[in-house]
Scaffold this motif. Sequence first.
Motif, PDB file in Angstrom:
ATOM      1  N   SER A 117      37.154  33.245  40.104  1.00  9.85           N
ATOM      2  CA  SER A 117      36.945  33.950  41.370  1.00  9.85           C
ATOM      3  C   SER A 117      36.820  33.003  42.560  1.00  9.85           C
ATOM      4  O   SER A 117      36.923  33.425  43.697  1.00  9.85           O
ATOM      5  CB  SER A 117      35.707  34.847  41.285  1.00  9.85           C
ATOM      6  N   ILE A 118      36.590  31.693  42.290  1.00  6.99           N
ATOM      7  CA  ILE A 118      36.471  30.768  43.421  1.00  6.99           C
ATOM      8  C   ILE A 118      37.840  30.206  43.826  1.00  6.99           C
ATOM      9  O   ILE A 118      37.944  29.441  44.771  1.00  6.99           O
ATOM     10  CB  ILE A 118      35.515  29.599  43.120  1.00  6.99           C
ATOM     11  N   ARG A 160      31.215  30.558  51.454  1.00  6.69           N
ATOM     12  CA  ARG A 160      32.419  30.414  50.650  1.00  6.69           C
ATOM     13  C   ARG A 160      32.443  31.409  49.496  1.00  6.69           C
ATOM     14  O   ARG A 160      33.459  32.036  49.208  1.00  6.69           O
ATOM     15  CB  ARG A 160      32.467  28.995  50.051  1.00  6.69           C
ATOM     16  N   LEU A 161      31.309  31.536  48.811  1.00  7.87           N
ATOM     17  CA  LEU A 161      31.274  32.331  47.582  1.00  7.87           C
ATOM     18  C   LEU A 161      31.320  33.831  47.860  1.00  7.87           C
ATOM     19  O   LEU A 161      31.882  34.596  47.088  1.00  7.87           O
ATOM     20  CB  LEU A 161      30.016  31.998  46.772  1.00  7.87           C
ATOM     21  N   THR A 162      30.681  34.242  48.959  1.00  7.67           N
ATOM     22  CA  THR A 162      30.711  35.668  49.275  1.00  7.67           C
ATOM     23  C   THR A 162      31.986  36.013  50.043  1.00  7.67           C
ATOM     24  O   THR A 162      32.303  37.172  50.232  1.00  7.67           O
ATOM     25  CB  THR A 162      29.517  36.064  50.151  1.00  7.67           C
ATOM     26  N   ARG A 184      32.330  39.947  50.428  1.00  5.65           N
ATOM     27  CA  ARG A 184      33.618  40.610  50.251  1.00  5.65           C
ATOM     28  C   ARG A 184      34.228  40.236  48.913  1.00  5.65           C
ATOM     29  O   ARG A 184      35.242  40.780  48.508  1.00  5.65           O
ATOM     30  CB  ARG A 184      34.546  40.240  51.417  1.00  5.65           C
ATOM     31  N   GLU A 185      33.625  39.254  48.236  1.00  6.78           N
ATOM     32  CA  GLU A 185      34.056  38.911  46.876  1.00  6.78           C
ATOM     33  C   GLU A 185      33.186  39.729  45.919  1.00  6.78           C
ATOM     34  O   GLU A 185      31.962  39.643  45.959  1.00  6.78           O
ATOM     35  CB  GLU A 185      33.866  37.406  46.640  1.00  6.78           C
ATOM     36  N   HIS A 186      33.848  40.530  45.092  1.00  5.30           N
ATOM     37  CA  HIS A 186      33.088  41.424  44.215  1.00  5.30           C
ATOM     38  C   HIS A 186      32.258  40.644  43.211  1.00  5.30           C
ATOM     39  O   HIS A 186      31.088  40.950  42.966  1.00  5.30           O
ATOM     40  CB  HIS A 186      34.045  42.374  43.490  1.00  5.30           C
ATOM     41  N   HIS A 187      32.858  39.600  42.626  1.00 11.68           N
ATOM     42  CA  HIS A 187      32.155  38.896  41.561  1.00 11.68           C
ATOM     43  C   HIS A 187      31.089  37.957  42.121  1.00 11.68           C
ATOM     44  O   HIS A 187      31.347  37.213  43.058  1.00 11.68           O
ATOM     45  CB  HIS A 187      33.136  38.101  40.703  1.00 11.68           C
ATOM     46  N   VAL A 188      29.904  38.007  41.542  1.00 11.77           N
ATOM     47  CA  VAL A 188      28.843  37.083  41.935  1.00 11.77           C
ATOM     48  C   VAL A 188      28.980  35.842  41.045  1.00 11.77           C
ATOM     49  O   VAL A 188      28.570  35.837  39.890  1.00 11.77           O
ATOM     50  CB  VAL A 188      27.453  37.726  41.774  1.00 11.77           C
TER      51      VAL A 188
END
Lengths: 62, 508
Positions: free
Chosen positions: A41-42, B109-111, B179-183
């Motif tokens: 996902s990154i 970056r991650l979110t 906005r990124e679904h995966h945590v």
Amino acid sequence: MSTTYVVLGISALMFGATAVLALAWALRKGQLENFQRGATSIFDADEPVGRPTDFFPGGRPR
Amino acid sequence: MSLEPATTPADAARARLEMVERIRMNRERIAIDASTRLPVLAFFGSSVFWLIVGSVFALLASVKLHSPHFLDAQSWLTFGRVRPVHLNIVAYGWAAMAGVGALLWLMARLTRAELQYPRVLLVSCAIWNFAVAGGVIAILAGYSNSIEYLEFPAWVPPLLTVAYALVGLWTMIMFRDRREHHVYVSQWYLIAAAFWFPWLYTAVNMLLVIHPVLGVTQGTITWWYGHNVLGLWFTPIGLATVYYLLPKVLGRPIHSYYLSIVGFWSLALFYNWAGAHHLVGGPIPAWLVTTSVVGSMMMLIPVATTAINHHFTMVGNFRRLKYSPTLRFIVFGAMCYTLVSVQGSLESMRSINVPTHFTHFVVAHAHLGLYGFFSMVMFGGIYYIMPRLTGWEWASARLIQVHFWGTAAGIIIYFVPLTWGGLMQGLMLVNPKVAFIDIVKYTIPYLWIRTGSGILMTGGHTAFAVLFVMNLLHLGEKRDEPMLLAEPDEIEAGAEEPMLVGVGGEGI
């Protein structure tokens, strides 16, 4: 003094409780399914898997 | 993505679609990085300033241990003040502020969410600097409250709490706006740090500084804090940085994502219980110590998962250490994390604690953790993050080498002799036949070596500070190679041409 130990014990338990609640949330939201997708996902179209992104100054291949 | 000449119209259309997607993601990434620029640069800049000041006090404190009359004429330069000043500056000035910079950038970056109202975080940064500077002056003036890790006088903690709370709040806001679904696993670590630490800091300051409890309970609370500040603040931020940057730099996903998740949740459940192992043999309830020994041993699970993951992600890529400054620092840091954590778990056992506690062994251990692991990871993180914020490549590969070798050699030369000297010191201390003064004399050569290693590390920090300022001011050679940011030509082409329409026209 015993009151303090109780306060300390409760605080410690509450720390654990937040972790358990967060874990329950993660399970419910399906965060713990499909690990392959999670791991990638990154990455995205701009910085895809297979492209290194850091070099010494002047050392980046063209 | 293929840059080969397209053979069919369908291939050509697909290639254009990929290009559009790539440009969109590139734009998005640049906008996200840019939204964090002000606060992250402010926190990094402050942290580098405190790193240099902290190094000076570190050297002062180190020299005084083997040459006690060095600069002892003024009361504010005595060991009892210089040493806590060093600790508080590197913990709350350098490490924590670098950590916040990394945390904010990583969260954005991650979110994949832009940081909203970044200027509010400048207020947090200003309060933070004011609190640390004020606290340091107060300790030098003799107003330390002599509780380890919490020496700042009572007016400082409320200020720092406000500063932490703002950072914590902004982290939660970014999480809400994600906005990124995966945590991703790093995000779990960062949220944990941002949520737990302000809580921990407030609770402990209430009990120890604002309305102090009495007696040995103070010790219990102090070490609950002293251990958790490492485990619930520094460790999560450090590991989050490694779990993001290691795959990102290599362009290779983490070896076992499953293990990384197990690692996070086991850390979340066990770390909090480990603090009382600092009080083995102390006048506190034995069950408390036993519980924390068990908690400490359970920590071997998250440590093992992290070590396995980092190692197997690196396997086959070790030659890349030559080409990437970030990778060098974070791999060094990750190795130190494994080492320091296994060592820490073992130290919690009563049989090992008896000869090692109250010796230089523990001092070496603490530096391996906060320096070998956390600081090195932060150096790596700053090498990655800064050019993406300033739009300027680092000025000199040679200075980066000086920084790396100075600090890496420095911490090894610090850790190995002091660990050995500390162990011998401890074994002599538990032997009633050895005179105390002989033990003191025995440790002196090791303390000289320690000062030498401190000079090496400070040299590295100086190179780093020079690089940092040069980058901030856009000094040095302008590199014409396509830098870390984007392929500018493609971006401009994307801006001028309504490509999506074009692709649609080709019948996709």
